[in-house]
Design an enzyme around this catalytic site. Structure first.
Site, PDB file in Angstrom:
ATOM      1  N   PHE A   1       0.845  -1.199   0.000  1.00  0.00           N
ATOM      2  CA  PHE A   1       0.000   0.000   0.000  1.00  0.00           C
ATOM      3  C   PHE A   1       0.881   1.249   0.000  1.00  0.00           C
ATOM      4  O   PHE A   1       1.705   1.448   0.881  1.00  0.00           O
ATOM      5  CB  PHE A   1      -0.891  -0.003   1.243  1.00  0.00           C
ATOM      6  CG  PHE A   1      -1.833   1.164   1.303  1.00  0.00           C
ATOM      7  CD1 PHE A   1      -2.844   1.306   0.364  1.00  0.00           C
ATOM      8  CD2 PHE A   1      -1.708   2.128   2.296  1.00  0.00           C
ATOM      9  CE1 PHE A   1      -3.720   2.391   0.407  1.00  0.00           C
ATOM     10  CE2 PHE A   1      -2.588   3.212   2.366  1.00  0.00           C
ATOM     11  CZ  PHE A   1      -3.588   3.339   1.416  1.00  0.00           C
ATOM     12  N   GLY A   2       0.679   2.100  -1.006  1.00  0.00           N
ATOM     13  CA  GLY A   2       1.395   3.374  -1.097  1.00  0.00           C
ATOM     14  C   GLY A   2       0.482   4.524  -0.712  1.00  0.00           C
ATOM     15  O   GLY A   2      -0.612   4.655  -1.277  1.00  0.00           O
ATOM     16  N   TYR A   3       0.919   5.321   0.249  1.00  0.00           N
ATOM     17  CA  TYR A   3       0.110   6.474   0.676  1.00  0.00           C
ATOM     18  C   TYR A   3       0.946   7.745   0.716  1.00  0.00           C
ATOM     19  O   TYR A   3       0.454   8.800   1.124  1.00  0.00           O
ATOM     20  CB  TYR A   3      -0.539   6.206   2.046  1.00  0.00           C
ATOM     21  CG  TYR A   3       0.463   5.983   3.169  1.00  0.00           C
ATOM     22  CD1 TYR A   3       1.060   4.736   3.353  1.00  0.00           C
ATOM     23  CD2 TYR A   3       0.827   7.021   4.023  1.00  0.00           C
ATOM     24  CE1 TYR A   3       1.984   4.531   4.365  1.00  0.00           C
ATOM     25  CE2 TYR A   3       1.735   6.822   5.047  1.00  0.00           C
ATOM     26  CZ  TYR A   3       2.315   5.587   5.213  1.00  0.00           C
ATOM     27  OH  TYR A   3       3.244   5.400   6.219  1.00  0.00           O
ATOM     28  N   GLY A   4       2.215   7.618   0.316  1.00  0.00           N
ATOM     29  CA  GLY A   4       3.122   8.775   0.270  1.00  0.00           C
ATOM     30  C   GLY A   4       3.684   8.869  -1.129  1.00  0.00           C
ATOM     31  O   GLY A   4       2.935   8.892  -2.114  1.00  0.00           O
ATOM     32  N   SER A   5       5.014   8.871  -1.223  1.00  0.00           N
ATOM     33  CA  SER A   5       5.620   9.037  -2.551  1.00  0.00           C
ATOM     34  C   SER A   5       5.275   7.869  -3.488  1.00  0.00           C
ATOM     35  O   SER A   5       5.305   8.030  -4.708  1.00  0.00           O
ATOM     36  CB  SER A   5       7.135   9.205  -2.439  1.00  0.00           C
ATOM     37  OG  SER A   5       7.696   8.062  -1.868  1.00  0.00           O
TER      38      SER A   5
ATOM     39  N   GLU B   1      13.163   2.677   3.173  1.00  0.00           N
ATOM     40  CA  GLU B   1      12.396   3.214   4.305  1.00  0.00           C
ATOM     41  C   GLU B   1      13.059   2.897   5.638  1.00  0.00           C
ATOM     42  O   GLU B   1      12.396   2.783   6.659  1.00  0.00           O
ATOM     43  CB  GLU B   1      10.959   2.679   4.268  1.00  0.00           C
ATOM     44  CG  GLU B   1      10.225   2.929   2.967  1.00  0.00           C
ATOM     45  CD  GLU B   1      10.209   4.392   2.533  1.00  0.00           C
ATOM     46  OE1 GLU B   1      10.400   5.274   3.391  1.00  0.00           O
ATOM     47  OE2 GLU B   1      10.033   4.647   1.334  1.00  0.00           O
TER      48      GLU B   1
HETATM   49  C1  BEZ Z   1       4.662   5.535   0.486  1.00  0.00           C
HETATM   50  O1  BEZ Z   1       3.513   5.287   0.363  1.00  0.00           O
HETATM   51  O2  BEZ Z   1       5.255   6.113  -0.351  1.00  0.00           O
HETATM   52  C2  BEZ Z   1       5.370   5.175   1.719  1.00  0.00           C
HETATM   53  C3  BEZ Z   1       5.071   5.842   2.868  1.00  0.00           C
HETATM   54  C4  BEZ Z   1       5.782   5.518   3.996  1.00  0.00           C
HETATM   55  C5  BEZ Z   1       6.752   4.553   3.957  1.00  0.00           C
HETATM   56  C6  BEZ Z   1       6.988   3.872   2.798  1.00  0.00           C
HETATM   57  C7  BEZ Z   1       6.326   4.198   1.648  1.00  0.00           C
END
Ligand code: BEZ
Length: 195
Positions: free
Chosen positions: A15-19, A96
């Site tokens: 699941f991606g919720y940031g970059s 990460e």
């Molecule tokens: C992401 O969704 O990009 C992400 C956010 C936090 C840690 C790893 C990936």
């Protein structure tokens, strides 16, 4: 949410919720689906010293905190080829490494909420050394505005995330008030700088 032991998952979704919402060219995936997880809030409570800031001037990036059971975080589910899962997870674990740990939770595809998937999600909690206890949005904005790291300007991270949210979730993006109020403050700061 439980700690992830990926060997137990037959199908691997991340699941991606940031970059990862806009940047998906650094690992292999089979396909991606927009959707959400429940029970969390997306927050800019994590300092970034290796991507969007440096040790002397950290930036801010997203993590997840506990929300009520019905609260949603919208993002992207990436289906990873099982034969590539070891490689992809090692890559993301390294990327990460500044405070994030892998967990498992449930993912609901936006176009078919019944088709629930188990996903791996990276979360940095308040016990990690890059957790920033200053949760005032104006202070977060000031920190973002001035931070730059090896992956680029911190402000661009926020603007890219907002753009991806608008594109993927035209009917839902505005529910993420923390994110869009931050964008609002940053745009005001940019306009003041250029006026
Ligand atoms: C992401 O969704 O990009 C992400 C956010 C936090 C840690 C790893 C990936």
């Amino acid at each position: 949410m439980s700690k992830s032991l990926n060997t137990e998952l037959k199908e691997i979704y991340i699941f991606g919720y940031g970059s990862l919402m806009w940047k998906n060219n650094d690992f292999e995936f089979e396909f991606k689906i927009p959707g959400f997880i429940k029970g969390f809030k997306r927050r800019f409570y994590q300092n970034s010293i290796d991507h969007r800031g440096v040790l002397e001037k950290p930036g801010r990036v997203v993590t997840l905190i506990k929300g009520n059971d019905e609260e949603r975080v919208y993002g992207i589910g990436y289906k990873i080829l099982s034969e590539k899962s070891g490689e992809v997870l090692s890559h993301l674990d390294f990327r990460e490494k500044n405070g994030y740990e892998r967990y498992e939770t449930l993912f609901y595809p936006i176009d078919n909420e019944e088709n629930v998937k188990r996903v791996i999600v990276y979360v940095a909690d308040s016990s990690n050394s890059s957790w920033n206890p200053d949760h005032d949005l104006n202070n977060i904005a000031k920190q973002v505005f001035h931070a730059v790291g090896p992956s680029g300007e911190n402000i661009q991270y926020v603007l890219n995330l907002c753009q991806a949210m608008r594109e993927y979730f035209p009917n839902h993006f505005h529910q993420d008030l923390h994110l869009f109020e931050l964008e609002h403050i940053l745009i005001r700061m940019q306009n003041m700088k250029h006026s």
